[in-house]
Design a protein around this motif. Structure first.
Motif, mmCIF file in Angstrom:
data_model
loop_
_atom_site.group_PDB
_atom_site.id
_atom_site.type_symbol
_atom_site.label_atom_id
_atom_site.label_comp_id
_atom_site.label_asym_id
_atom_site.label_seq_id
_atom_site.Cartn_x
_atom_site.Cartn_y
_atom_site.Cartn_z
ATOM 1 N N ALA A 68 0.923 -1.156 -0.061
ATOM 2 C CA ALA A 68 -0.042 0.019 -0.149
ATOM 3 C C ALA A 68 0.947 1.322 -0.042
ATOM 4 N N ALA A 69 1.953 1.243 0.704
ATOM 5 C CA ALA A 69 2.929 2.608 0.672
ATOM 6 C C ALA A 69 3.533 2.774 -0.723
ATOM 7 N N TRP A 70 3.872 1.646 -1.480
ATOM 8 C CA TRP A 70 4.195 1.877 -2.702
ATOM 9 C C TRP A 70 2.917 2.347 -3.701
ATOM 10 N N GLU A 71 1.916 1.983 -3.615
ATOM 11 C CA GLU A 71 0.707 2.665 -4.234
ATOM 12 C C GLU A 71 0.442 3.976 -3.910
ATOM 13 N N ALA A 72 0.662 4.338 -2.723
ATOM 14 C CA ALA A 72 0.532 5.738 -2.389
ATOM 15 C C ALA A 72 1.745 6.405 -2.861
ATOM 16 N N ALA A 73 2.879 6.049 -2.894
ATOM 17 C CA ALA A 73 3.998 7.016 -3.218
ATOM 18 C C ALA A 73 4.121 7.098 -4.649
ATOM 19 N N ILE A 74 3.957 6.290 -5.604
ATOM 20 C CA ILE A 74 4.150 6.202 -6.786
ATOM 21 C C ILE A 74 2.971 7.156 -7.547
ATOM 22 N N ARG A 75 3.496 8.325 -8.385
ATOM 23 C CA ARG A 75 2.426 9.311 -8.794
ATOM 24 C C ARG A 75 2.608 9.150 -10.297
ATOM 25 N N PRO A 76 1.676 9.702 -11.012
ATOM 26 C CA PRO A 76 1.996 9.812 -12.468
ATOM 27 C C PRO A 76 2.844 10.454 -12.999
ATOM 28 N N ASP A 77 3.589 11.591 -11.951
ATOM 29 C CA ASP A 77 4.787 12.012 -12.556
ATOM 30 C C ASP A 77 5.907 11.447 -11.965
ATOM 31 N N THR A 78 5.892 10.365 -11.378
ATOM 32 C CA THR A 78 7.022 9.699 -10.836
ATOM 33 C C THR A 78 7.900 9.261 -12.150
ATOM 34 N N ARG A 79 9.371 9.283 -12.014
ATOM 35 C CA ARG A 79 10.135 9.162 -13.014
ATOM 36 C C ARG A 79 10.689 7.589 -12.897
ATOM 37 N N LEU A 80 11.159 7.278 -11.768
ATOM 38 C CA LEU A 80 11.632 5.931 -11.498
ATOM 39 C C LEU A 80 11.564 5.338 -10.206
ATOM 40 N N VAL A 81 11.512 4.032 -10.147
ATOM 41 C CA VAL A 81 11.638 3.626 -8.630
ATOM 42 C C VAL A 81 12.712 2.722 -8.615
ATOM 43 N N PHE A 82 13.446 2.833 -7.358
ATOM 44 C CA PHE A 82 14.520 1.942 -7.121
ATOM 45 C C PHE A 82 14.304 1.133 -5.983
ATOM 46 N N LEU A 83 14.792 -0.162 -5.873
ATOM 47 C CA LEU A 83 14.690 -0.881 -4.548
ATOM 48 C C LEU A 83 15.771 -1.829 -4.595
ATOM 49 N N GLU A 84 16.151 -2.645 -3.461
ATOM 50 C CA GLU A 84 16.756 -3.931 -3.357
ATOM 51 C C GLU A 84 15.911 -5.191 -3.337
ATOM 52 N N SER A 85 15.986 -5.950 -4.264
ATOM 53 C CA SER A 85 14.939 -7.260 -4.141
ATOM 54 C C SER A 85 15.139 -7.958 -2.815
ATOM 55 N N ILE A 86 16.306 -8.061 -2.292
ATOM 56 C CA ILE A 86 16.448 -8.382 -0.748
ATOM 57 C C ILE A 86 17.545 -7.423 -0.147
ATOM 58 N N SER A 87 16.930 -6.736 0.813
ATOM 59 C CA SER A 87 17.565 -5.724 1.283
ATOM 60 C C SER A 87 19.095 -5.970 2.166
ATOM 61 N N ASN A 88 19.774 -5.151 2.209
ATOM 62 C CA ASN A 88 21.140 -5.329 2.613
ATOM 63 C C ASN A 88 21.056 -4.408 3.898
ATOM 64 N N PRO A 89 21.289 -4.779 5.047
ATOM 65 C CA PRO A 89 21.246 -6.304 5.630
ATOM 66 C C PRO A 89 20.494 -6.737 6.469
ATOM 67 N N THR A 90 19.238 -6.185 6.301
ATOM 68 C CA THR A 90 18.054 -6.870 7.225
ATOM 69 C C THR A 90 17.232 -8.008 6.502
ATOM 70 N N LEU A 91 17.662 -8.032 5.111
ATOM 71 C CA LEU A 91 17.021 -9.094 4.044
ATOM 72 C C LEU A 91 15.455 -9.034 4.268
ATOM 73 N N GLU A 92 15.013 -7.872 3.953
ATOM 74 C CA GLU A 92 13.332 -7.907 3.672
ATOM 75 C C GLU A 92 13.423 -8.022 2.353
ATOM 76 N N VAL A 93 12.205 -8.612 2.032
ATOM 77 C CA VAL A 93 11.910 -8.959 0.569
ATOM 78 C C VAL A 93 10.704 -8.163 0.188
ATOM 79 N N ILE A 94 10.940 -7.858 -1.008
ATOM 80 C CA ILE A 94 9.909 -6.874 -1.612
ATOM 81 C C ILE A 94 9.101 -7.736 -2.755
#
Length: 392
Positions: A137-163
């Motif tokens: 839901a946070a992604w849906e709220a943050a990404i707008r029609p004027d958003t140029r790009l999205v950046f993320l780590e597929s598995i985060s370093n160092p806590t290993l969150e998975v998106i």
């Protein structure tokens, strides 16, 4: 090579042989290239062909072999090899943004990635929104029609969150935003970013590709339009291209990456299972262990959770330091994805400069250990961990 598996492509992809028919790929250690005539030089500067080169900062036959092989493994049309993983991250972001653009990023990032996102892009007038990457839901709220790009780590370093990568990519593409995925943790062997539609995939090839503590390197994988358009243009003019010796070392290392990474990932799951209920550990994180908060997503997205796990030892910083100092053959270092097992204390090394509130939000506690599994016998690795835990 498309009909063959990643493992086969990692050995044979992208080969270019000289007139000598060498078995092992050639290393072209040259800064520049010569031309048979002035007219040929002019023509090449107008438009160089796939196997025509001008200057090492622009391209090199060894570099191109490495780029082609990695792209074939990743399942993308092309790739650009960089001096380091951070050169790849910086290059991908800077080549595609300008003042006034909007970028949405997960907040759980490697410290240097967070610096580029917040400090470098912010300094040049790019609007940044950071979100909890595990919250769709946070992604849906943050990404707008004027958003140029999205950046993320597929598995985060160092806590290993998975998106939930498919969800984020779908939301981004509905808004015509590009998606850049940092894939350092999941590795090219288990990567699923291209299959799910990521526009660019960046790697620190220092990690699993080299995987033996020798060479810095990085890569940006994606469509030919993006790679040979804005990415190559930015990188060649700002000096971010990998050197031929590093490219050759990485090229040869790709021949064994499948064997190495699968063995290390099996070890990571073995260690995670063994430590899950250890009395000296208050929290253990590995994407394919059932206790992981995003276990179902991780299991659906990839056959492996990667080569790294994280665990929080009891006793805070003192407990973490006691643990590290008691290790016998496991190495204390800030690297990961090496042939040698490595224990890292992120709070005082890789993420030391983050403000405490950011560390708290990301779960980087004083007791957190990021553990990178090497190629040693898994039972020996576990034995060393267990004896080091016993001193806490």
């Amino acid at each position: 090579m498309d009909k063959y598996s990643k493992r086969t492509r990692a050995v044979h992809g992208g080969i270019r042989r000289s007139q000598y028919g060498e078995l092992s790929e050639a290393m072209f250690m040259t800064q520049a290239f010569s031309y048979p005539s002035a007219e040929a030089a002019e023509a090449r500067f107008v438009e160089a062909g796939d196997d025509e080169f001008i200057y090492a900062r622009y391209g090199n036959p060894t570099n191109r072999m490495f780029e082609d092989r990695l792209a074939q493994m990743e399942g993308t049309e092309d790739a650009f090899a960089c001096t380091s993983g951070m050169a790849a991250v910086n290059g991908a972001l800077m080549a595609l943004t300008k003042a006034g653009d909007h970028v949405v990023s997960s907040r759980a990032l490697f410290g240097s990635c967070l610096y580029v996102i917040e400090e470098v892009l912010g300094r040049f007038g790019v609007e940044i929104t950071l979100v909890d990457g595990t919250d769709n839901a946070a992604w849906e709220a943050a990404i707008r029609p004027d958003t140029r790009l999205v950046f993320l780590e597929s598995i985060s370093n160092p806590t290993l969150e998975v998106i939930d990568l498919k969800h984020v990519i779908d939301v981004a593409h509905r808004n015509d935003a590009l998606v850049i995925v940092d894939n350092a943790m999941i590795t090219p062997v288990f990567s699923y970013a291209a299959d799910l539609g990521a526009d660019l995939i960046v790697y620190s090839t220092t990690k699993h590709v080299d995987g033996q503590g020798r060479m810095l390197g990085g890569a940006i994988c994606g469509s030919k339009e993006l790679i040979r358009g804005p990415i190559e243009t930015y990188m060649k003019h700002t000096g971010g291209a990998i050197n031929p010796f590093a490219a050759w070392t990485h090229l040869k290392a790709l021949e064994t990456i499948d064997l190495r990474v699968r063995a290390q990932s099996d070890t990571a799951l073995f260690i995670a299972n063994a430590l899950a209920d250890h009395p000296k550990i208050s929290r253990m994180s590995y994407p394919l262990h059932p206790s992981h908060p995003q276990y179902d997503i991780a299991k659906a997205q990839a056959p492996s959770g990667g080569t790294v796990l994280a665990f929080e030892v009891k006793g805070g910083k003192d407990g973490a330091f006691r643990f590290q100092n008691a290790l016998e053959f496991i190495i204390i270092s800030n690297n990961f994805a090496d042939a040698k097992s490595i224990a890292t204390h992120p709070a005082t090394t890789t993420h030391q400069r983050l403000p405490q509130d950011q560390k708290d939000a990301l779960g980087i506690t004083d007791g957190l250990i990021r553990f990178s599994c090497g190629l040693e016998d898994p039972k020996d690795i576990l034995s060393d961990i267990e004896q080091a835990l016993s001193v806490i």
